[in-house]
Design an enzyme around this catalytic site. Structure first.
Site, PDB file in Angstrom:
ATOM      1  CE  LYS A  36      -0.336  -0.088   5.051  1.00 35.60           C
ATOM      2  NZ  LYS A  36      -1.234  -0.158   6.216  1.00 35.60           N
ATOM      3  CE1 TYR A 256      13.063  32.535   2.923  1.00 35.07           C
ATOM      4  CE2 TYR A 256      13.322  30.157   2.749  1.00 35.07           C
ATOM      5  CZ  TYR A 256      13.077  31.386   2.163  1.00 35.07           C
ATOM      6  OH  TYR A 256      12.854  31.464   0.811  1.00 35.07           O
TER       7      TYR A 256
END
Length: 360
Positions: A36, A256
């Site tokens: 999956k 940042y």
């Protein structure tokens, strides 16, 4: 200059090796290989094609995943681990030899109404303690009898359950779930499966007729240990490259917000990997990457396309040098500990921008 961007290298050899170790753990059990979520981020068609001759069935979460396997030539049985979502999908299951879990009254009623071209294989999901999906213990007999009456399903049912604490070895809850599962299925014909990765490794009495390896197939531990401790090899090596090496002065910030400033003169490496590739944005300072035979720490904030690492003042690293984000040299379980993010989540969040290379 030769710079290679974010790349996931997927090893068929490691995948096969891990499967052999799993078989040694449960030599008498059939294998439902869980693929999956794009085979936990490893490429569902590649993984299924690599393993098809050595497993008995594949487990997926969605019908679309099953149909993708069929359209790419996979012929082994496929089991919908959450069952079918829509009644109109039942004929598609029948035509494509897709098996389904049944875990509630709505699914049972849909099967009763269905007009199918051929019977489908059904697995009755039993809630032994996970309390997520599955019929209650006192409803098992009712569901069993009702399903056995239906011409729409194949005569031999399967039985499935799922552990909630298989990685908590000191807990007796897993043994309680095993006992409940054995008790409600003991007088019923059909294959049983309750052991996923944790059950395979730690609870041999849970192996029964079928096992469902998931994360361990990809070389990753389901606990806070590393897969290597069980003889497993990481199937994925996630790599990128240095795209810049910069001299950095003491006290200067990086990235940042300037959340990190260097306590000394150093060199900063810029790596072509960011949250746009699926690497977590909020990793703690000091989370390691592997570069030229050593671990170096991430510093500053991870941005969309880049992250920065402290190379050290005397480093000899060059633009183009390979950086390993996780893999054989740096287990993903180690990254998970630093970040507080499960290995399962890290491995399935990589974005399509990451190049995938399949290797032997």
């Amino acid at each position: 200059m030769n710079v290679k961007p974010a790349t996931a290298k997927i090893s068929s050899h490691a995948l096969k090796q891990n499967l052999e170790i799993i078989k040694q753990k449960a030599p008498n059990s059939k294998i439902i290989a869980v693929v999956k979520a794009n085979a936990y981020g490893h490429g569902v068609v590649f993984v299924a094609s690599t393993l098809e001759q050595n497993v008995d069935c594949f487990g997926v979460a969605r019908l679309e995943e099953a149909l993708a396997l069929r359209s790419n030539g996979i012929t082994k049985p496929i089991l919908l681990l959450e069952g079918f979502f829509n009644e109109q999908d039942l004929p598609i299951l029948a035509v494509n030899n897709i098996e389904t879990v049944v875990h509630n009254h709505e699914q049972l009623d849909a099967l009763k109404r269905a007009n199918l071209p051929s019977p489908i294989k059904v697995w009755l999901k039993i809630d032994t303690g996970m309390h997520r999906l599955g019929v209650a213990l006192d409803e098992v007999d009712y569901f069993y009898q009702e399903l056995k009456k239906l011409p729409q399903i194949q005569p031999h049912l399967g039985f499935v359950s799922h552990f909630s604490r298989a990685d908590e070895l000191e807990s007796d809850y897993t043994q309680l779930q095993i006992n409940r599962f054995l008790s409600v299925t003991k007088d019923k014909q059909g294959e049983r499966t309750i052991a996923a990765s944790g059950g395979i490794l730690f609870w041999p009495k849970s192996h029964l007729e079928c096992i469902r390896p998931g994360i361990i197939m990809y070389g990753i531990s389901p606990t806070d240990t590393i897969g290597k401790e069980f003889g497993l090899t990481p199937v994925m090596n996630l790599t990128s490259s240095l795209i810049a090496v910069r001299h950095h002065k003491q006290g200067d910030p990086v990235g940042y917000g300037g959340i990190w400033t260097s306590p000394r003169d150093t060199k900063i490496g810029v790596v072509a990997m960011g949250y746009g590739d699926g690497y977590p944005r909020d990793v703690p300072e000091g989370t390691p990457v592997y570069l030229n035979g050593r671990l170096v720490p991430i510093v500053g904030r991870v941005s969309m396309d880049m992250l920065t690492v402290d190379l050290g003042a005397d480093s000899q690293d060059l633009v183009g040098d390979e950086v390993i984000l996780w893999g054989k040299e740096l287990p993903i379980e180690t990254v998970a500990k630093f970040t507080g993010i499960l290995s399962y989540e890290l491995i399935t969040k990589l974005t399509p921008r990451v190049i995938t290379e399949y290797v032997d």
